[in-house]
Scaffold this active site. Structure first.
Site, PDB file in Angstrom:
ATOM      1  N   ASP A  10      19.351  -2.132 -27.494  1.00  0.00           N
ATOM      2  CA  ASP A  10      18.118  -1.423 -27.822  1.00  0.00           C
ATOM      3  C   ASP A  10      17.399  -0.902 -26.582  1.00  0.00           C
ATOM      4  O   ASP A  10      16.352  -0.262 -26.701  1.00  0.00           O
ATOM      5  CB  ASP A  10      17.167  -2.337 -28.604  1.00  0.00           C
ATOM      6  CG  ASP A  10      17.700  -2.683 -29.978  1.00  0.00           C
ATOM      7  OD1 ASP A  10      18.410  -1.843 -30.566  1.00  0.00           O
ATOM      8  OD2 ASP A  10      17.424  -3.796 -30.463  1.00  0.00           O
ATOM      9  N   CYS A  11      17.937  -1.174 -25.406  1.00  0.00           N
ATOM     10  CA  CYS A  11      17.303  -0.790 -24.140  1.00  0.00           C
ATOM     11  C   CYS A  11      17.996   0.437 -23.562  1.00  0.00           C
ATOM     12  O   CYS A  11      19.209   0.439 -23.352  1.00  0.00           O
ATOM     13  CB  CYS A  11      17.382  -1.958 -23.154  1.00  0.00           C
ATOM     14  SG  CYS A  11      16.913  -1.540 -21.461  1.00  0.00           S
ATOM     15  N   GLY A  12      17.226   1.498 -23.282  1.00  0.00           N
ATOM     16  CA  GLY A  12      17.801   2.716 -22.732  1.00  0.00           C
ATOM     17  C   GLY A  12      18.441   2.504 -21.378  1.00  0.00           C
ATOM     18  O   GLY A  12      19.507   3.068 -21.087  1.00  0.00           O
TER      19      GLY A  12
END
Length: 278
Positions: A10-12
């Site tokens: 979920d982390c860019g």
């Protein structure tokens, strides 16, 4: 080559790091640490490999860090480890482990330090579509640097003074993005000689350059960044990065007495500051 990625999908930044690894021809062993967090002994061993204390890999944004009072310096390492076990989201990401070492890869380009000799595919891009950068150490008397800074109206008289560190920034396919440097005074650092080529302004080039520059300063021990700005556009740029104006009289003496602050920059230049965090 065996590579392990402690990943949050979920982390860019974590997704960008995975993309950059794959662009280098590496398919890492992916550990989604929110589902299977490392045990305390495993994390202690990982931190030893990284060479950092547990406090430095705590994530503050979008976590219970503040609510749990983890910024209190009296909190012991054991308490911090217990907090991570209870709330794995507190473990910052992504962490990459290779034969060359282990690092928190923020910004994502730091992963290239762990892949000596690997050349990423030039078409690779960050999760947000902006270009990955490479930083290349430069000499203060590099004529391209002097010309670029002079054209931007930035000081050049002290570029060869001791303690100046300057980088040239390019995309993966060697297109010039800009320049940036710093002077470090213990835990304080003055960012300087920053300019971005017109073609990549307002496209994330300046933001990504600043992030990589501050990471290099951080790795040398800097924790508080300062910058002098001479106009509203430059000030707005730094404020978007989280900097805020500060009274020069309240700044550390080492920053106030730099050649930039004491004479090369106009007295009207605003001094801004920010705690370096990742």
């Amino acid at each position: 080559m065996t590579v392990t990625l402690y990943h949050n999908p979920d982390c860019g930044t974590s997704r960008s790091t995975l993309a950059l690894l794959r662009a280098c021809g590496v398919e890492p062993a992916v550990i989604e640490y929110l589902r299977t967090p490392p045990s305390t002994p495993e994390l202690v061993a990982l931190l030893d490999r990284m060479g950092v204390p547990v406090r430095e890999i705590l994530r503050q944004k979008d976590t219970p860090y503040a609510a749990m009072g983890l910024g209190d310096p009296a909190r012991t390492d054991a308490a911090l480890h217990a907090a991570i076990q209870a709330h794995p989201i507190l473990l910052n990401r992504p962490i990459v482990v290779t034969a060359a070492g282990a690092k928190l890869c923020r910004p994502s380009e730091v992963v290239l330090d762990l892949l000596p000799g690997r050349r990423p595919a030039m078409a690779a891009a960050r999760d947000d579509g902006t270009a990955f950068l490479r930083d290349h150490r430069a000499r203060g008397d590099d004529p391209d640097l002097v010309e670029a800074l002079a054209a931007a109206g930035l000081p050049t008289a002290d570029l060869t003074d001791p303690g100046r560190i300057v980088f040239r920034y390019t995309t993966l396919d060697r297109q010039d993005v800009g320049w940036g440097g710093f002077e470090r005074y213990g835990a304080d650092v003055l960012l300087r000689s920053m300019m971005v080529m017109p073609w990549c302004r307002r496209q994330g080039g300046g933001r990504n350059l600043a992030a990589l520059l501050m990471r290099r300063a951080y790795d040398q021990g800097a924790r508080q960044a300062y910058a002098l700005t001479g106009g509203p556009e430059a000030r707005a740029f730094f404020e978007r990065l989280g900097f805020s104006a500060c009274d020069r009289a309240a700044a550390p003496a080492a920053i106030r007495t730099t050649r930039q602050a004491s004479g090369l920059c106009p007295a009207s230049a605003t001094l801004l500051t920010k705690r370096i965090t990742f």
